[in-house]
Design a protein around this motif. Structure first.
Motif, PDB file in Angstrom:
ATOM      1  N   MET A   1      -6.204   1.604   5.572  1.00 45.08           N
ATOM      2  CA  MET A   1      -5.014   2.419   5.360  1.00 45.08           C
ATOM      3  C   MET A   1      -5.352   3.710   4.636  1.00 45.08           C
ATOM      4  SD  MET A   1      -2.169   1.079   6.607  1.00 45.08           S
ATOM      5  CE  MET A   1      -0.897   1.845   5.598  1.00 45.08           C
ATOM      6  N   GLU A   2      -6.160   3.617   3.606  1.00 41.07           N
ATOM      7  CA  GLU A   2      -6.522   4.796   2.821  1.00 41.07           C
ATOM      8  C   GLU A   2      -7.206   5.859   3.683  1.00 41.07           C
ATOM      9  OE1 GLU A   2      -9.755   6.035  -0.640  1.00 41.07           O
ATOM     10  OE2 GLU A   2      -9.204   3.924  -0.364  1.00 41.07           O
ATOM     11  N   LYS A   3      -8.187   5.453   4.457  1.00 34.07           N
ATOM     12  CA  LYS A   3      -8.966   6.401   5.249  1.00 34.07           C
ATOM     13  C   LYS A   3      -8.155   6.999   6.391  1.00 34.07           C
ATOM     14  CE  LYS A   3     -12.696   6.045   2.835  1.00 34.07           C
ATOM     15  NZ  LYS A   3     -13.115   7.192   1.983  1.00 34.07           N
ATOM     16  N   PHE A   4      -7.414   6.165   7.100  1.00 36.59           N
ATOM     17  CA  PHE A   4      -6.675   6.655   8.266  1.00 36.59           C
ATOM     18  C   PHE A   4      -5.454   7.484   7.870  1.00 36.59           C
ATOM     19  CE2 PHE A   4      -9.000   3.255  10.566  1.00 36.59           C
ATOM     20  CZ  PHE A   4      -9.454   4.009  11.638  1.00 36.59           C
ATOM     21  N   VAL A   5      -4.719   7.059   6.840  1.00 34.65           N
ATOM     22  CA  VAL A   5      -3.554   7.828   6.421  1.00 34.65           C
ATOM     23  C   VAL A   5      -3.976   9.189   5.882  1.00 34.65           C
ATOM     24  CG1 VAL A   5      -1.636   7.968   4.777  1.00 34.65           C
ATOM     25  CG2 VAL A   5      -2.072   5.829   5.996  1.00 34.65           C
ATOM     26  N   ALA A   6      -5.041   9.245   5.101  1.00 34.43           N
ATOM     27  CA  ALA A   6      -5.525  10.533   4.572  1.00 34.43           C
ATOM     28  C   ALA A   6      -5.826  11.501   5.708  1.00 34.43           C
ATOM     29  CB  ALA A   6      -6.767  10.301   3.724  1.00 34.43           C
TER      30      ALA A   6
ATOM     31  N   LYS B   1      10.807   6.956   4.366  1.00 36.55           N
ATOM     32  CA  LYS B   1      10.134   6.191   3.304  1.00 36.55           C
ATOM     33  C   LYS B   1      10.512   4.712   3.375  1.00 36.55           C
ATOM     34  CE  LYS B   1      11.590   8.816  -0.042  1.00 36.55           C
ATOM     35  NZ  LYS B   1      11.861   9.300  -1.423  1.00 36.55           N
ATOM     36  N   ALA B   2      11.788   4.452   3.601  1.00 30.89           N
ATOM     37  CA  ALA B   2      12.238   3.058   3.675  1.00 30.89           C
ATOM     38  C   ALA B   2      11.567   2.334   4.839  1.00 30.89           C
ATOM     39  CB  ALA B   2      13.757   2.998   3.813  1.00 30.89           C
ATOM     40  N   ASP B   3      11.347   3.031   5.957  1.00 31.83           N
ATOM     41  CA  ASP B   3      10.633   2.430   7.092  1.00 31.83           C
ATOM     42  C   ASP B   3       9.261   1.931   6.664  1.00 31.83           C
ATOM     43  OD1 ASP B   3      12.694   2.907   8.830  1.00 31.83           O
ATOM     44  OD2 ASP B   3      11.636   4.378  10.062  1.00 31.83           O
ATOM     45  N   LEU B   4       8.595   2.710   5.808  1.00 36.13           N
ATOM     46  CA  LEU B   4       7.249   2.351   5.367  1.00 36.13           C
ATOM     47  C   LEU B   4       7.290   1.256   4.304  1.00 36.13           C
ATOM     48  CD1 LEU B   4       5.714   5.945   5.181  1.00 36.13           C
ATOM     49  CD2 LEU B   4       5.774   4.375   7.122  1.00 36.13           C
ATOM     50  N   TYR B   5       8.226   1.361   3.391  1.00 36.01           N
ATOM     51  CA  TYR B   5       8.337   0.360   2.330  1.00 36.01           C
ATOM     52  C   TYR B   5       8.744  -1.007   2.875  1.00 36.01           C
ATOM     53  CZ  TYR B   5       8.267   4.301  -0.971  1.00 36.01           C
ATOM     54  OH  TYR B   5       7.908   5.422  -1.684  1.00 36.01           O
ATOM     55  N   TYR B   6       9.509  -1.015   3.969  1.00 37.74           N
ATOM     56  CA  TYR B   6       9.952  -2.271   4.586  1.00 37.74           C
ATOM     57  C   TYR B   6       9.185  -2.560   5.877  1.00 37.74           C
ATOM     58  CZ  TYR B   6      13.991  -2.586   1.446  1.00 37.74           C
ATOM     59  OH  TYR B   6      14.799  -2.701   0.346  1.00 37.74           O
ATOM     60  N   PHE B   7       7.980  -2.013   5.980  1.00 40.64           N
ATOM     61  CA  PHE B   7       7.177  -2.231   7.189  1.00 40.64           C
ATOM     62  C   PHE B   7       7.273  -3.692   7.627  1.00 40.64           C
ATOM     63  CE2 PHE B   7       3.295  -3.936   8.982  1.00 40.64           C
ATOM     64  CZ  PHE B   7       3.152  -3.143  10.105  1.00 40.64           C
ATOM     65  N   GLU B   8       7.439  -3.909   8.939  1.00 42.42           N
ATOM     66  CA  GLU B   8       7.755  -5.242   9.433  1.00 42.42           C
ATOM     67  C   GLU B   8       7.152  -5.470  10.814  1.00 42.42           C
ATOM     68  OE1 GLU B   8       9.022  -8.887  10.013  1.00 42.42           O
ATOM     69  OE2 GLU B   8       9.313  -7.855   8.108  1.00 42.42           O
TER      70      GLU B   8
ATOM     71  N   TRP C   1       0.838  -1.199   0.000  1.00 45.88           N
ATOM     72  CA  TRP C   1       0.000   0.000   0.000  1.00 45.88           C
ATOM     73  C   TRP C   1       0.874   1.250   0.000  1.00 45.88           C
ATOM     74  CZ3 TRP C   1      -1.014   4.517   2.417  1.00 45.88           C
ATOM     75  CH2 TRP C   1      -2.220   5.145   2.113  1.00 45.88           C
ATOM     76  N   PHE C   2       1.904   1.262   0.813  1.00 46.37           N
ATOM     77  CA  PHE C   2       2.804   2.421   0.848  1.00 46.37           C
ATOM     78  C   PHE C   2       3.528   2.586  -0.485  1.00 46.37           C
ATOM     79  CE2 PHE C   2       2.841   2.003   5.630  1.00 46.37           C
ATOM     80  CZ  PHE C   2       2.258   3.251   5.863  1.00 46.37           C
ATOM     81  N   GLU C   3       3.998   1.486  -1.063  1.00 48.99           N
ATOM     82  CA  GLU C   3       4.703   1.560  -2.350  1.00 48.99           C
ATOM     83  C   GLU C   3       3.811   2.163  -3.435  1.00 48.99           C
ATOM     84  OE1 GLU C   3       5.872  -2.425  -3.112  1.00 48.99           O
ATOM     85  OE2 GLU C   3       7.428  -2.464  -1.561  1.00 48.99           O
ATOM     86  N   GLU C   4       2.540   1.829  -3.369  1.00 49.20           N
ATOM     87  CA  GLU C   4       1.603   2.270  -4.397  1.00 49.20           C
ATOM     88  C   GLU C   4       1.097   3.699  -4.176  1.00 49.20           C
ATOM     89  OE1 GLU C   4      -2.778   0.952  -6.210  1.00 49.20           O
ATOM     90  OE2 GLU C   4      -1.639  -0.417  -4.908  1.00 49.20           O
TER      91      GLU C   4
END
Length: 468
Positions: free
Chosen positions: A389-394, A156-163, A132-135
């Motif tokens: 993710m869409e609703k909360f991140v926005a 950004k890397a923290d989000l792309y490699y979410f773990e 989702w973050f990558e997109e």
């Protein structure tokens, strides 16, 4: 690395009142950790989180809770074996029987919380959040710029490699509000043990063949605490030795459990398991196929009502015993390399169990994870998590952007977020600049979503989309 430092009982919060209060408490620091964990709401939520089969109605198939209990048990067994080896062979003249007991208690606790940060719907939930973050980071704007240009490369890397592993460290140290902002306030030895990958997001390298760089270990927001803990234990940027035991216990638990659950659910026919195990050479001490065949034949001769089920379940027990022995061998044979921080493989590498572990993974992948039923579940789960993710991140982005107006939906979405998580955000964001606060608000979203159970995530999605 020295055991006297690796087994540090230090905590973030200590104080005179705290010490006086516990003068008559005969428990060790690590035994106290155990009681803090099992009494926590975060641990209880694992009963409603997926291991393999999401939202399953069966009372047999494993959840994250039952998986964590199994990992805890196997990890303690490994600690007992390896602790006794260190004592018996004098590998460290400073190592004491009390240290052996401490190792067992630390591993008992580590097994309970190793998956406590995982989002709903198992490992596929992690994949969904990463994708989702990558997109979307290129398409969400803050002060007129896409997030991919606003956030620093590390953020950004923290989000792309979410773990989930990094999230577990974050949860027990900052998000679980017990008394104050120190979370569960667990010992440094335990916290260091659950950090499987002592590497930041800019240095993750799955192709390097170095196990500690395989995934993200901690977020930028938690780096200062990680460094403080690893300096105290002396592990620094190496894996804590107990982490190898924890990971081996995790591998044993899920590889064998996946086989048993798949058989019970009807995904894996007995004949298929027989066929696959014929190809594995595990040596004389445990002949995988012969053991299964003997158990089945014995069940038939005794008139067992379900000889195949009897054979599979008892084979699992024997396989687990064999794998624990091999993991013990893997640690003891590489003891010096591990203690110098120079061992970069798992404990099964080079043992008779290596081929069996690979085969068990192959069986689960072929007969469970690549089936239409699981694919359908994962598509539905992806829709749920992507919507949330869409609703909360926005909402989290707009609330700090003077150029964007929050609407009534944004305000309501933020109102859903746990007050404890909001308090954690407020504490962490004090004195930070606008970009850092933005990054922390995005983490606030993943914090909240990861804290959801499978049922709650599904129910919230249905309620917000007016679906029944």
């Amino acid at each position: 690395m020295k055991w006297s430092r690796l087994l540090s009982p230090k905590r973030e919060r200590t104080g005179r009142k705290h010490k006086e209060k516990n003068r008559t408490d005969l428990r060790t620091s690590f035994e106290k950790d155990y009681h803090r964990i099992i009494g926590s709401a975060s641990f209880r939520r694992l009963q409603d989180k997926t291991q393999v089969f999401p939202l399953d109605q069966s009372d047999f198939v494993r959840t994250r809770l039952t998986h964590s209990l199994e990992v805890s048990s196997f990890a303690k067994s490994l600690g007992q074996n390896i602790g006794e080896y260190i004592l018996a062979y004098g590998k460290d003249p400073e190592f004491t029987p009390q240290m052996k007991e401490d190792i067992c208690n630390i591993l008992l606790c580590a097994g309970l919380i190793h998956d406590i940060g995982n989002p709903p719907f198992g490992h596929f939930g992690e994949t969904t959040i990463r994708e989702w973050f990558e997109e979307h980071l290129d398409h969400i704007f803050f002060q007129g710029k896409p997030l991919s240009e606003v956030l620093t490369p590390r953020m950004k890397a923290d989000l792309y490699y979410f773990e989930g592993n990094a999230q577990a460290f974050r949860l027990v140290t900052k998000l679980h509000y017990l008394v104050d902002e120190t979370g569960m306030n667990l010992t440094y030895a335990l916290l260091n043990t659950i950090i499987k990958y002592p590497v930041d997001s800019l240095h993750v390298d799955p192709s390097a063949g170095v196990i500690e760089k395989k995934k993200l270990g901690y977020y930028l927001a938690d780096e200062e605490l990680f460094q403080k803990i690893s300096r105290e234990t002396g592990a620094e940027d190496h894996r804590h030795p107990l982490t190898f035991m924890l990971e081996a216990a995790d591998d044993i638990a899920y590889r064998t459990a996946d086989i048993e659950d798949a058989f019970v659910k009807g995904f894996l026919p007995f004949s298929a398991l027989e066929r696959e195990l014929r190809q594995v050479d595990t040596g004389e001490n445990f002949q995988a196929y012969a053991c299964l065949a003997d158990l089945y034949q014995g069940a038939v001769e005794r008139g067992e009502e379900e000889p195949e089920a009897y054979a599979v379940k008892n084979w699992i027990v024997r396989a687990q015993s064999f794998l624990i022995a091999c993991a013990t061998e893997g640690f003891t044979e590489n003891y010096e390399m591990i203690m110098y921080g120079k061992y970069h493989k798992d404990l099964f590498a080079g043992t008779k169990a290596e081929e069996l572990m690979e085969m068990l993974g192959h069986i689960a992948e072929t007969y469970v994870f690549m089936t239409d039923e699981i694919y359908k579940m994962e598509v539905a789960e992806s829709r749920i998590l992507s919507f949330l993710m869409e609703k909360f991140v926005a909402a989290a982005v707009r609330v700090g952007d003077p150029e964007q107006k929050m609407d009534s939906i944004d305000r309501r979405m933020l109102a859903f977020v746990s007050d404890n998580y909001k308090k954690a955000y407020v504490r962490q964001s004090e004195g930070k600049d606008m970009v850092e606060k933005l990054y922390l608000r995005i983490l606030l979203v993943t914090d909240y979503i990861c804290g959801m159970t499978d049922s709650y995530a599904k129910r919230l999605y249905q309620e917000l989309t007016a679906r029944v």
